[in-house]
Scaffold this motif. Structure first.
Motif, PDB file in Angstrom:
ATOM      1  N   PRO A  42       3.623  18.565  -3.385  1.00  0.00           N
ATOM      2  CA  PRO A  42       2.192  19.451  -2.991  1.00  0.00           C
ATOM      3  C   PRO A  42       0.830  18.866  -3.830  1.00  0.00           C
ATOM      4  CG  PRO A  42       4.088  20.973  -3.806  1.00  0.00           C
ATOM      5  CD  PRO A  42       4.488  19.547  -3.890  1.00  0.00           C
ATOM      6  N   GLU A  43       1.106  18.104  -4.673  1.00  0.00           N
ATOM      7  CA  GLU A  43      -0.089  17.565  -5.353  1.00  0.00           C
ATOM      8  C   GLU A  43      -0.228  16.040  -4.863  1.00  0.00           C
ATOM      9  OE1 GLU A  43       0.586  18.046  -9.548  1.00  0.00           O
ATOM     10  OE2 GLU A  43       0.479  20.595  -9.461  1.00  0.00           O
ATOM     11  N   PHE A  44       0.482  15.735  -3.944  1.00  0.00           N
ATOM     12  CA  PHE A  44       0.069  14.240  -3.458  1.00  0.00           C
ATOM     13  C   PHE A  44      -1.363  14.300  -2.930  1.00  0.00           C
ATOM     14  CE2 PHE A  44      -0.066  10.621  -0.743  1.00  0.00           C
ATOM     15  CZ  PHE A  44       0.919   9.771  -1.328  1.00  0.00           C
ATOM     16  N   PRO A  45      -2.174  13.434  -3.507  1.00  0.00           N
ATOM     17  CA  PRO A  45      -3.562  13.331  -3.241  1.00  0.00           C
ATOM     18  C   PRO A  45      -3.753  13.216  -1.657  1.00  0.00           C
ATOM     19  CG  PRO A  45      -3.133  11.534  -4.140  1.00  0.00           C
ATOM     20  CD  PRO A  45      -1.863  12.151  -4.306  1.00  0.00           C
ATOM     21  N   GLN A  46      -4.714  13.994  -1.152  1.00  0.00           N
ATOM     22  CA  GLN A  46      -5.098  13.979   0.229  1.00  0.00           C
ATOM     23  C   GLN A  46      -5.940  12.733   0.528  1.00  0.00           C
ATOM     24  OE1 GLN A  46      -7.138  17.632   1.324  1.00  0.00           O
ATOM     25  NE2 GLN A  46      -5.845  18.873   0.643  1.00  0.00           N
ATOM     26  N   GLY A  47      -5.990  12.210   1.638  1.00  0.00           N
ATOM     27  CA  GLY A  47      -6.551  10.888   1.897  1.00  0.00           C
ATOM     28  C   GLY A  47      -6.011   9.885   1.592  1.00  0.00           C
ATOM     29  N   VAL A  48      -4.864   9.620   0.993  1.00  0.00           N
ATOM     30  CA  VAL A  48      -4.197   8.384   0.742  1.00  0.00           C
ATOM     31  C   VAL A  48      -3.233   8.022   2.170  1.00  0.00           C
ATOM     32  CG1 VAL A  48      -2.277   7.303  -0.472  1.00  0.00           C
ATOM     33  CG2 VAL A  48      -4.019   8.774  -1.553  1.00  0.00           C
ATOM     34  N   GLU A  49      -3.419   7.111   2.572  1.00  0.00           N
ATOM     35  CA  GLU A  49      -2.447   6.653   3.825  1.00  0.00           C
ATOM     36  C   GLU A  49      -0.970   6.619   3.271  1.00  0.00           C
ATOM     37  OE1 GLU A  49      -2.604   3.767   7.626  1.00  0.00           O
ATOM     38  OE2 GLU A  49      -3.882   3.156   5.900  1.00  0.00           O
ATOM     39  N   LYS A  50       0.118   7.229   3.756  1.00  0.00           N
ATOM     40  CA  LYS A  50       1.361   7.186   3.544  1.00  0.00           C
ATOM     41  C   LYS A  50       2.217   6.294   4.366  1.00  0.00           C
ATOM     42  CE  LYS A  50       0.895  11.803   3.913  1.00  0.00           C
ATOM     43  NZ  LYS A  50      -0.544  11.993   3.964  1.00  0.00           N
ATOM     44  N   ILE A  51       2.653   5.097   3.832  1.00  0.00           N
ATOM     45  CA  ILE A  51       3.601   4.289   4.627  1.00  0.00           C
ATOM     46  C   ILE A  51       4.729   4.553   4.020  1.00  0.00           C
ATOM     47  CG2 ILE A  51       4.040   1.922   4.984  1.00  0.00           C
ATOM     48  CD1 ILE A  51       0.926   1.363   4.990  1.00  0.00           C
ATOM     49  N   LEU A  52       5.806   4.709   4.803  1.00  0.00           N
ATOM     50  CA  LEU A  52       7.314   5.195   4.519  1.00  0.00           C
ATOM     51  C   LEU A  52       7.838   3.694   4.747  1.00  0.00           C
ATOM     52  CD1 LEU A  52       9.473   6.987   3.545  1.00  0.00           C
ATOM     53  CD2 LEU A  52       9.890   7.401   5.944  1.00  0.00           C
ATOM     54  N   PHE A  53       8.571   3.125   3.888  1.00  0.00           N
ATOM     55  CA  PHE A  53       9.611   2.066   3.863  1.00  0.00           C
ATOM     56  C   PHE A  53      11.138   2.565   4.221  1.00  0.00           C
ATOM     57  CE2 PHE A  53      12.273  -1.162   1.618  1.00  0.00           C
ATOM     58  CZ  PHE A  53      12.137  -2.273   2.560  1.00  0.00           C
ATOM     59  N   SER A  54      11.331   2.408   5.247  1.00  0.00           N
ATOM     60  CA  SER A  54      12.766   3.121   5.946  1.00  0.00           C
ATOM     61  C   SER A  54      13.431   2.242   6.676  1.00  0.00           C
ATOM     62  CB  SER A  54      12.305   4.661   6.354  1.00  0.00           C
ATOM     63  OG  SER A  54      13.639   4.979   6.922  1.00  0.00           O
TER      64      SER A  54
END
Length: 217
Positions: free
Chosen positions: A163-175
């Motif tokens: 819930p507190e992950f900052p908005q506006g950060v581009e999220k890249i999943l290494f999967s």
């Protein structure tokens, strides 16, 4: 741009090490696939959750120096330096194992970074104070905000769902699951290799990627 990167299972690959150590300790048969999660699933199915917890502490502590970096990740960090892109490592890692013998897991992880030249001035040149280990996911997410990361790379989708992950950060999943045909979660992009991540981050038309606002709480 300021890139934040997770540590375990994002920079460091443990698949071969977990399999080898579990085989060495006769915890699994050779038929178990040489993948960390396959070792975990085998032990849990056998009712050996405690053994799995202790195995993690042993590997992240005493055997940490035998782990290897994912292919392409060192080159990614070097590109960050060559292109003057600020980067930091932010990890959810307790200082001591949850069970079993006592090991300083933070010291082991920092030793591993030195072993692979992350702090060498003539190599990656990452300052030691750009590496952060936190005991909880909440603390890790708070550090992403405090460092003003604009991009964060992680192997755990639940980090992006905090819930507190900052908005506006581009999220890249290494999967290991490629983005084509995969169900996307809250991540903005998903890649199965560091070569793909590097291409995405440093592509010539990177300026054409969707603009992300500055992180906000």
């Amino acid at each position: 741009m300021l890139v934040g990167v997770d540590f375990d299972n994002t920079i460091v690959s443990y698949d071969a090490l977990f399999w080898n150590v579990a085989l060495e300790k006769k915890l699994i048969p050779e038929s178990v696939p040489p993948v960390k999660n396959a070792v975990r699933d085998h032990l849990r199915a056998a009712g050996q959750e405690q053994t799995w917890i202790e195995l993690q502490g042993y590997i992240y502590g005493k055997r940490m120096n035998e782990a290897v970096p994912y292919k392409g990740v060192i080159e990614f960090f070097r590109q960050c330096r060559n292109r003057s892109v600020p980067v930091c490592i932010i990890s959810h890692k307790t200082e001591r194992p949850y069970a079993g013998p006592e090991y300083d897991l933070h010291k082991a992880a920092r030793g591993w970074l030195c072993q692979y030249g992350f702090h060498d001035l003539d190599g990656i040149g990452l300052a030691e104070d750009r590496v952060f280990f936190h005991p909880t996911k909440r603390d890790k997410v708070a550090r992403v905000f405090q460092q003003r990361c604009t991009v964060f790379i992680d192997d755990l989708p639940e980090i992006f769902e905090e819930p507190e992950f900052p908005q506006g950060v581009e999220k890249i999943l290494f999967s290991s699951i490629p983005s084509i045909g995969a169900t996307m979660g809250t991540e903005d992009a998903r890649f199965a290799s560091w070569k793909e991540i590097s291409r995405y981050i440093f592509q010539a038309n990177a300026s054409q990627r969707p603009k992300q606002p500055r992180p906000t709480a």
